[in-house]
Scaffold this motif. Structure first.
Motif, short mmCIF file in Angstrom:
data_model
loop_
_atom_site.label_atom_id
_atom_site.label_comp_id
_atom_site.label_asym_id
_atom_site.label_seq_id
_atom_site.Cartn_x
_atom_site.Cartn_y
_atom_site.Cartn_z
N LEU A 116 0.84 -1.19 0.00
CA LEU A 116 0.00 0.00 0.00
C LEU A 116 0.89 1.25 0.00
O LEU A 116 2.08 1.16 0.28
N PHE A 175 -2.88 3.16 9.66
CA PHE A 175 -4.19 2.75 9.14
C PHE A 175 -5.21 2.71 10.27
O PHE A 175 -4.87 2.52 11.43
N VAL A 194 -9.94 0.94 3.17
CA VAL A 194 -9.29 1.11 4.46
C VAL A 194 -8.93 2.57 4.67
O VAL A 194 -8.41 3.25 3.76
N HIS A 248 -6.66 5.26 5.54
CA HIS A 248 -5.21 5.47 5.66
C HIS A 248 -5.04 6.83 6.32
O HIS A 248 -4.83 7.85 5.66
N HIS A 304 -3.00 -3.03 -4.72
CA HIS A 304 -3.63 -1.75 -4.44
C HIS A 304 -4.24 -1.24 -5.73
O HIS A 304 -3.60 -1.24 -6.79
N SER A 309 -0.23 -3.35 14.40
CA SER A 309 -1.31 -3.76 13.50
C SER A 309 -2.59 -3.97 14.32
O SER A 309 -2.75 -4.98 15.00
N THR A 317 -8.33 -4.64 10.95
CA THR A 317 -8.60 -5.76 10.06
C THR A 317 -9.85 -5.46 9.23
O THR A 317 -10.57 -4.51 9.49
N TYR A 376 -8.31 -9.48 6.19
CA TYR A 376 -7.18 -8.60 5.89
C TYR A 376 -6.69 -7.97 7.20
O TYR A 376 -7.51 -7.51 8.00
N PHE A 426 -3.93 -4.94 8.48
CA PHE A 426 -3.16 -3.82 7.94
C PHE A 426 -1.94 -3.57 8.80
O PHE A 426 -2.04 -3.42 10.03
N HIS A 470 3.67 -0.86 5.71
CA HIS A 470 2.59 -0.32 4.84
C HIS A 470 2.12 -1.37 3.83
O HIS A 470 2.17 -1.17 2.62
N ALA A 486 -0.97 -4.85 3.46
CA ALA A 486 -2.08 -5.62 3.99
C ALA A 486 -1.72 -7.09 3.90
O ALA A 486 -1.30 -7.57 2.83
#
Length: 307
Positions: free
Chosen positions: A11, A20, A34, A36, A50, A277, A280, A290, A292, A297, A299
């Motif tokens: 990403l 994120f 998502v 950011h 992406h 992290s 999700t 997923y 993040f 950076h 997923a």
């Protein structure tokens, strides 16, 4: 069986602070939206790459998909607005001013009512609120005072109730869509810092992950505590998988996802992700999860299978 890692999606690198935040999946395309936060964008991806980013969403903290309405919602904390737009690249984003620090989002498609949970500012009296937005009219319907900083929120179409986590006091506030101008009641949570929240419509249970490192299961009809389980650290986002009857709890420190069997509320194990992290996203069909990863950076993409 815990999730199985099948790959990573790179990403855009962070251009500021924040990493994120919340994410959601558009069912028709499988695209993941998502927040950011570090870039003031919503990044859109699939399980392989992406795809594009949606800019000009300052401090974006929440992303919510309504598959019924074919709409995406964003909570833009740095400018106290929510964004409303259609799926796909280069959307026209309509913004509505809400309360101070919008974060959690929940949507009632029948009444076209979006609840925005605002974290507020301790220095501003009366700034801990939720805002009810009339999505059809693109305007605020009402603002509701709550007793403390809000966290995440969910909506139950069957009862027409919004449930809102409140950090301190540790409660879940309940607002009825038919009377959205006030808290109907509050449920006490027996652990500090209610944070992540999800709902099982079949058993009518709320799952509440708390800063105290506890996962609380509650009867949504009366607030009765049904189960209390330890977690590996301070949790954030949680998702309930209706197909597999599993719950996934993201813990940023040390950086893992813990899976629970919601039939027994027993842990099925922890899987390392990356420090920090805490976000999700779960596909509507419950086949992919997923996570993040803010340091790299990326997923991480996991396949979900039953026990």
């Amino acid at each position: 069986m815990t999730p199985t890692l099948i790959g990573h999606v790179s990403l855009p690198e962070h251009t500021g602070k924040g990493g994120f935040d919340h994410a959601a999946v558009h069912a028709a395309t499988g695209h993941v939206y998502v927040a950011h936060t570090a870039n003031g964008t919503i990044d859109v991806l699939d399980a392989h790459r992406h795809l594009f980013s949606i800019p000009d969403l300052p401090g974006v903290a929440g992303a919510l998909v309504s598959n019924e309405a074919q709409l995406i919602f964003s909570s833009n904390r740095a400018e106290n607005t929510v964004g409303i737009f259609a799926p796909g690249p280069d959307p026209k984003v309509t913004k509505v001013e809400v309360g101070v620090g919008p974060n959690g989002l929940a949507y009632d498609h029948t009444n076209r009512l979006l609840l925005t949970a605002n974290v507020g500012d301790p220095a501003l009296a009366g700034s801990h609120t939720v805002t009810m937005v009339d999505v059809a009219a693109h305007k605020v319907r009402v603002s509701v005072l709550v007793p403390g900083r809000t966290r995440w929120t969910v909506f139950d179409p069957a009862s027409g109730a919004f449930y809102v986590n409140i950090m301190n006091p540790a409660v879940i506030g309940v607002i009825e869509a038919r009377r959205p101008d006030a808290l109907a009641f509050m449920y006490a949570v027996p652990a500090a810092g209610p944070h992540g929240l999800d709902f099982d419509p079949e058993t009518r249970r709320l799952f509440c992950a708390c800063d105290a490192g506890r996962l609380i299961t509650m009867d949504a009809t009366n607030g009765r505590i049904l189960h209390d389980a330890p977690l590996s650290g301070v949790p954030d986002v949680i998702f309930f998988n209706r197909r597999l009857r599993q719950l996934y709890v993201a813990v940023g420190d040390p950086g893992d996802i813990e899976t629970f069997d919601t039939r027994t509320m027993k842990s099925l194990g922890r899987m390392p992700t990356e420090r920090g992290s805490h976000t999700t996203a779960l596909t509507p069909g419950g086949d992919l999860l997923y996570a993040f990863l803010p340091e790299s950076h990326r997923a991480a993409v996991y396949r979900l299978e039953g026990t």
